[in-house]
Design an enzyme around this catalytic site. Structure first.
Site, PDB file in Angstrom:
ATOM      1  N   LYS A 178     -46.231  31.040  26.580  1.00 42.21           N
ATOM      2  CA  LYS A 178     -47.278  32.016  26.237  1.00 42.21           C
ATOM      3  C   LYS A 178     -48.132  31.451  25.123  1.00 42.21           C
ATOM      4  CE  LYS A 178     -48.749  36.390  26.394  1.00 42.21           C
ATOM      5  NZ  LYS A 178     -50.102  35.889  26.587  1.00 42.21           N
ATOM      6  N   LYS A 221     -50.319  26.601  24.724  1.00 38.40           N
ATOM      7  CA  LYS A 221     -51.675  26.807  24.208  1.00 38.40           C
ATOM      8  C   LYS A 221     -52.642  26.074  25.109  1.00 38.40           C
ATOM      9  CE  LYS A 221     -53.618  28.908  20.660  1.00 38.40           C
ATOM     10  NZ  LYS A 221     -53.115  30.084  19.911  1.00 38.40           N
ATOM     11  N   THR A 269     -53.328  41.328  16.047  1.00 39.41           N
ATOM     12  CA  THR A 269     -52.998  40.204  15.171  1.00 39.41           C
ATOM     13  C   THR A 269     -53.175  40.613  13.713  1.00 39.41           C
ATOM     14  OG1 THR A 269     -53.687  38.688  16.893  1.00 39.41           O
ATOM     15  CG2 THR A 269     -53.547  37.789  14.669  1.00 39.41           C
ATOM     16  N   SER A 307     -49.422  41.222  23.180  1.00 33.73           N
ATOM     17  CA  SER A 307     -49.633  40.560  24.480  1.00 33.73           C
ATOM     18  C   SER A 307     -48.381  40.724  25.347  1.00 33.73           C
ATOM     19  CB  SER A 307     -49.911  39.073  24.291  1.00 33.73           C
ATOM     20  OG  SER A 307     -51.283  38.849  24.065  1.00 33.73           O
TER      21      SER A 307
END
Ligand code: NAD
Length: 431
Positions: A69, A105, A189, A357
């Site tokens: 992820k 990523k 975040t 997420s």
């Protein structure tokens, strides 16, 4: 620091944490090597009819604890080394907060500000056309990062669904709520960082109105943490974006700056030509000056390596909350650690994004959606629990908070790796 070597610099932190994690050395060795790397060229037909070819990357770092992820970044400085480092941090981050993912990523080397909206859509769909066999709801799940947003996630999900001929909202997170996104993902975040600061507030017993804060980077993450802190009475005295920054010793009215920034796309508009020019008295500061301001809390929320051995000695903020990934080089980190600054490390402080997420992916799989309040409550429970876990390790082992966070992550990843067998198990030979 030269950008070359970010990955090597990042994994140095594993060695420091290893002695505190009590895991098999094989686990450490495994984490020093990304599982898989994909590099692609993405040809895009530009609006003027010409063809441009962009470099794209996806790195899957480790999938022992679950599918990988991690976000996708659009930035001119994106290169393979940076994407490897960011993927490594994702593995550690998912382990710190205990969600069942490994790390990945992606990125495209591009200045998205130079593209039209249609060019941006073609580029985003082109990235998925190249990556469709590498990503998937049960293998590798992208999300937004610097200069990517919900609409781009929506285009990517749509493209993947078309290629696979099956509706696949779980392939990507950070989507618009209307097409399978989660309520509460937008500010997750910054909100996760805010919950960490609130826990620290309890431990230190300070009053929010006494605390001054500087925020570097005023995008998704920076805006959210600044707004939540401002709503609580914290004084946000400095804010910046890629164009420069503003300073006011009495603190800013953050919601009106968010509005001006988002209408004009630049913090600069607040002091140069926006309607708030006169309404918000502000001095200007450069991004470099902002980092060295005499504030209580410094929040780097833009890019990596902004505090290095060159400027670390000038940093005055006692507390640094790493909302960006990797804002401190390891040399800069060492200097601040010796000066006894408290650093809330990125793999904890910005883990709210990947946590929500995870909630989004869970909701996509179940086809059942939660209220925003439910998302906030679950996020707060996780961030509070893991902040205190890391803080306790720091105090118990008398180590800095970053090493404690890595030790915590390594324990979880190391036991997962060992559960499939290590040299010690196989060389024993008996059942
Ligand atoms: P964003 O694109 O929404 O915002 C980035 C901000 O940084 C913008 O305001 C931009 O102007 C500013 N910026 C760019 N270059 C700068 C520079 N040289 N100096 C100062 N400011 C600069 O991105 P974001 O999603 O808010 O990500 C910011 C950081 O947070 C990144 O390090 C990212 O990896 C990290 N992060 C983001 C998420 C997420 O869910 N979005 C999750 C975890 C970590």
């Amino acid at each position: 620091m030269a950008k070359q070597g970010i990955f090597d610099d990042a994994i140095k932190r594993l060695d420091e944490a290893f002695e505190h994690a009590n895991i098999d050395p094989e686990a450490l060795e495994k984490l020093k090597h990304p599982k898989a790397i994909m590099q692609v060229s993405i040809p895009v037909r530009m609006d003027d009819g010409t063809l441009r070819v962009f470099d794209g990357y996806r790195v899957q770092h480790d999938d022992t604890r679950g599918p990988t992820k991690g976000g996708i970044r659009y930035h001119p400085q994106v290169d393979l080394d940076e994407v490897k480092a960011l993927a490594f941090w994702m593995t550690c981050k998912c382990a710190v907060v205990g969600i069942p993912y490994g790390g990945a990523k992606g990125g495209i080397s591009v200045n998205p500000k130079e593209l039209s909206r249609m060019e941006l859509e073609r580029l985003s769909r082109g990235f998925v056309q190249r990556m469709a066999d590498f990503i998937g709801p049960d293998t590798d799940i992208p999300a937004p990062d610097v200069y990517t947003n919900p609409m781009i996630m929506g285009w990517m999900m749509d493209e993947y669904s078309k290629i696979k001929r099956i509706h696949s909202p779980g392939v990507i997170t950070g989507k618009p709520v209307e097409i399978g996104g989660s309520l509460g993902r937008g500010d997750a975040t910054g909100r996760g960082a805010y919950y960490c600061i609130k826990e620290l507030e309890k431990k230190r017993g300070w009053k929010p109105e006494e605390i001054t804060v500087a925020v570097q980077g005023f995008g998704n993450a920076g805006q959210a943490v600044a707004k939540l802190l401002h709503d609580d009475g914290y004084k946000i005295v400095a804010i910046s974006d890629s164009q420069g920054g503003i300073y006011s010793k009495d603190g800013f009215d953050v919601p009106s700056i968010i509005k001006t920034k988002n209408d004009s796309r630049q913090v600069k508009a607040v002091y140069c030509d926006g309607a708030l020019c006169t309404a918000v008295p502000a001095d200007t500061v450069t991004n470099a000056e902002l980092l060295e301001l005499d504030v209580d809390i410094l929040i780097p929320a833009a890019l990596e390596n902004v505090i290095t051995d060159e400027n670390a000695k000038n940093i005055k903020a006692e507390i640094i909350v790493e909302v960006a990934n990797g804002p401190l080089s390891s040399a800069g980190d060492r200097i601040l650690r010796d000066k006894k600054h408290l650093i809330l490390p990125d793999i904890l402080a910005n883990a709210g994004g990947v946590t929500v997420s995870y909630f989004e992916w869970t909701q996509n799989k179940a086809g059942f959606y939660w209220t925003e309040e439910e998302v906030h409550q679950r996020l707060q429970a996780i961030m509070t629990r893991e902040f205190n876990n890391v803080y306790d390790i720091m105090e118990r082992k008398k180590i800095d908070m970053r090493t404690a966070a890595y030790a915590h992550a390594l324990s979880r990843i190391g036991t997962a790796i060992s559960s499939l067998g290590t040299h010690a198990f196989f060389s024993n030979g008996t059942h």
